[in-house]
Design a protein around this motif. Sequence first.
Motif, PDB file in Angstrom:
ATOM      1  N   GLY A 184     -11.439   1.256  19.176  1.00  0.00           N
ATOM      2  CA  GLY A 184     -10.155   0.766  18.688  1.00  0.00           C
ATOM      3  C   GLY A 184      -9.242   0.355  19.823  1.00  0.00           C
ATOM      4  N   ARG A 227      -2.964   0.799  27.018  1.00  0.00           N
ATOM      5  CA  ARG A 227      -4.297   1.415  27.048  1.00  0.00           C
ATOM      6  C   ARG A 227      -4.271   2.675  27.890  1.00  0.00           C
ATOM      7  NH1 ARG A 227      -7.617  -4.124  27.283  1.00  0.00           N
ATOM      8  NH2 ARG A 227      -7.627  -4.471  25.046  1.00  0.00           N
ATOM      9  N   VAL A 261      -4.657   4.685  11.602  1.00  0.00           N
ATOM     10  CA  VAL A 261      -4.144   4.791  12.961  1.00  0.00           C
ATOM     11  C   VAL A 261      -4.451   6.140  13.576  1.00  0.00           C
ATOM     12  CG1 VAL A 261      -2.015   4.790  14.275  1.00  0.00           C
ATOM     13  CG2 VAL A 261      -2.375   3.088  12.530  1.00  0.00           C
ATOM     14  N   LYS A 294      -9.277  -3.139  20.318  1.00  0.00           N
ATOM     15  CA  LYS A 294      -8.684  -3.929  19.247  1.00  0.00           C
ATOM     16  C   LYS A 294      -7.161  -3.899  19.293  1.00  0.00           C
ATOM     17  CE  LYS A 294     -12.294  -3.196  15.984  1.00  0.00           C
ATOM     18  NZ  LYS A 294     -12.504  -2.103  15.032  1.00  0.00           N
ATOM     19  N   LEU A 295      -6.623  -3.097  20.166  1.00  0.00           N
ATOM     20  CA  LEU A 295      -5.162  -3.011  20.259  1.00  0.00           C
ATOM     21  C   LEU A 295      -4.580  -4.391  20.515  1.00  0.00           C
ATOM     22  CD1 LEU A 295      -4.171   0.060  22.437  1.00  0.00           C
ATOM     23  CD2 LEU A 295      -3.717  -0.325  20.048  1.00  0.00           C
ATOM     24  N   SER A 337       0.109  -2.653  17.872  1.00  0.00           N
ATOM     25  CA  SER A 337      -0.482  -2.593  16.540  1.00  0.00           C
ATOM     26  C   SER A 337      -1.987  -2.533  16.669  1.00  0.00           C
ATOM     27  CB  SER A 337      -0.069  -3.803  15.710  1.00  0.00           C
ATOM     28  OG  SER A 337      -0.823  -4.924  16.079  1.00  0.00           O
ATOM     29  N   CYS A 338      -2.582  -1.786  15.774  1.00  0.00           N
ATOM     30  CA  CYS A 338      -4.029  -1.647  15.776  1.00  0.00           C
ATOM     31  C   CYS A 338      -4.512  -2.023  14.391  1.00  0.00           C
ATOM     32  CB  CYS A 338      -4.405  -0.219  16.114  1.00  0.00           C
ATOM     33  SG  CYS A 338      -6.155  -0.031  16.341  1.00  0.00           S
ATOM     34  N   ILE A 393      -7.915   6.451  15.908  1.00  0.00           N
ATOM     35  CA  ILE A 393      -8.122   5.329  16.830  1.00  0.00           C
ATOM     36  C   ILE A 393      -9.037   5.842  17.940  1.00  0.00           C
ATOM     37  CG2 ILE A 393      -6.002   5.953  17.981  1.00  0.00           C
ATOM     38  CD1 ILE A 393      -5.572   3.176  18.787  1.00  0.00           C
TER      39      ILE A 393
END
Lengths: 316, 302
Positions: free
Chosen positions: A231, B110, A224, A234-235, A218-219, A227
Amino acid sequence: MGKKRKHAEVVAVPIVKKDEIDSLERPQRTLFGWKDKNVEPEKQTDGTIFRNKEKVLVTCSRRINFRYRHLMLNLVSLLPHCKKDNKVESKTTKGATLNELVELKSCSSCLFFECRKHKDLYLWMAKCPNGPSIKFLVDAVHTMEELKLTGNHLNGSRPLLTFSTNFDGNPHWKLIKEMITQIFGTPKDHRKSKPFHDHVFVFSIADDHIWFRNYQISCPHTGVDKIDRGGLDKLTLIEVGPRFCLNPIKIFGGSFGGPTLYENPYYVAPNQVRALEKRQKAGKYAKKVKAKTRRKMHELSNPLEPDEFADMWKEE
Amino acid sequence: MVVVKDGPIVSDEEAANHDGMEDLDVEVSESEAESEEEDDDDAVKLVEPSKNSIYNREGLLDKLGDISWPEDVGWLHKLSIDIHQEQEVDVNDDLNRELALYTQALEGTRQAFVKFESMGRPFLRPTDYYAEMVKSDNHMEKVKGRLLAEKRRIEEAEERRKARENKKMGKQVQAQKLKERAKQKKEEVESVKKWRKQRQQSGFSEKDGTMELAFEEGNAFERSNKRRPGVAPGDRSGGKARQGVGKGKKGADKKRKGRDFKDSKFGFGGKKGLKKQNTADTTNDLRGFNKSDSSKNLKRKR
């Protein structure tokens, strides 16, 4: 049922030819164009064509626990490319039955949850018809229904699979990793899959067990679609569940049978564990009795010397 | 996040002990065994690997070669990412283990994001993309309810704790207040004295008197707080009723009959004996005597 299978066969055969033709005829490939054809081959850089057509049969033994059954259902909801089937009687001949069943359902692999004594859960992970099969003991089960796990994600979005690097050490871990990627990864462009990725699976080896976790990605606070690198920091991940821990017991050459390729040297069956526990409890009493008799024997062998003052007061 | 290991757990040490127990040479106290049981969570495991376990390296690799996908399969098919674990995770430490798993997932996400971005493929679902979720709305409602309940519980506990602390602090605060009041009073008296002296020195004796009065009135008012004239010593109503009567002049007649008036006149609560005793105030209070009565008496005598 039979009709379906026929269809599958029909599709399966002309794939190769079609691909060749397609690759010649069409300079441009669009997603929708391929989808109409119901065949979506992807051309690799060097010209070989690969398409993942994995289908997993998920089933369980009879007399399964509700908790373990829920775990199985959770996995079914996580794997859009799976087919759930009725419970199977867990007999010695279950291997043959399961193989037949898998073939009948035109699946290429199988997850079989075998519950014994209403408390021990074994998971069979098998490639059918001639792939290897692995038997795990499942531990530390938490299902998705638990309210502590607050995440949620799309039904059928393809998961990211993360493995810890210690999967690449020994050949048996390598094999297990390959099996997991094939069975737990949703095939690309599967018709039930969604084109986004909002959850991630964790497979990690710790203490010779494979730990499984499922997190939602979720971000917060950003649209979304945009991103960015910022961002990325911030994940956050929210756990969705289920949780379990797999302890590999054996790897067999065939599906649900065949020569044993690997045996976990550290494995102790839960039955044995319970027996040990019981025997230890029994041992407590035996020890007590033995100590008592030993004391008695000791007293007999070393009698006290008669007390010289014993009848000092009697004389008077 | 507490993970409960399902199934019974027995340590390897215990397993070893068991062998020794047959001939009763090993003596393990019960408590020791139990503590080990708790410590070694992972303990469904032999200490030493059994010697005769099969490990067919070639067979495994062979099978791996059989089932594995071609080498050059695109990453999009697999979506698998390998993450290196920095240090060995202690399985029994729930918090650290979960943290390790979490970081693995986060790192993987990531990396995957970077890959997706470089390929120009969509990653997370857009906010306006609605589809069936794994958990039903019903279930998520429950989850939400639980979270809220937990939050509320924490808040309530916090409030209770605060109240308790306040109670503890109350006495000190009270003492502090009294002290402050005394101090203030002292200061005021002091300042008045000083001021008076100054006045006398500068020679404003006439105006002095009026000013003095004003201040003395203030002081007198303070004193009256303690002991009001006309109020019986045991009167717990504090003579408030009498004041109340004085305030409302319009409804004075009505109120004379009212409960308040009666209370103020006859007293309310408190010890009866004290109330009925004469005090200096009551003896000096001549309100009860009627002047006209005395004049009538005089007439009668004549």
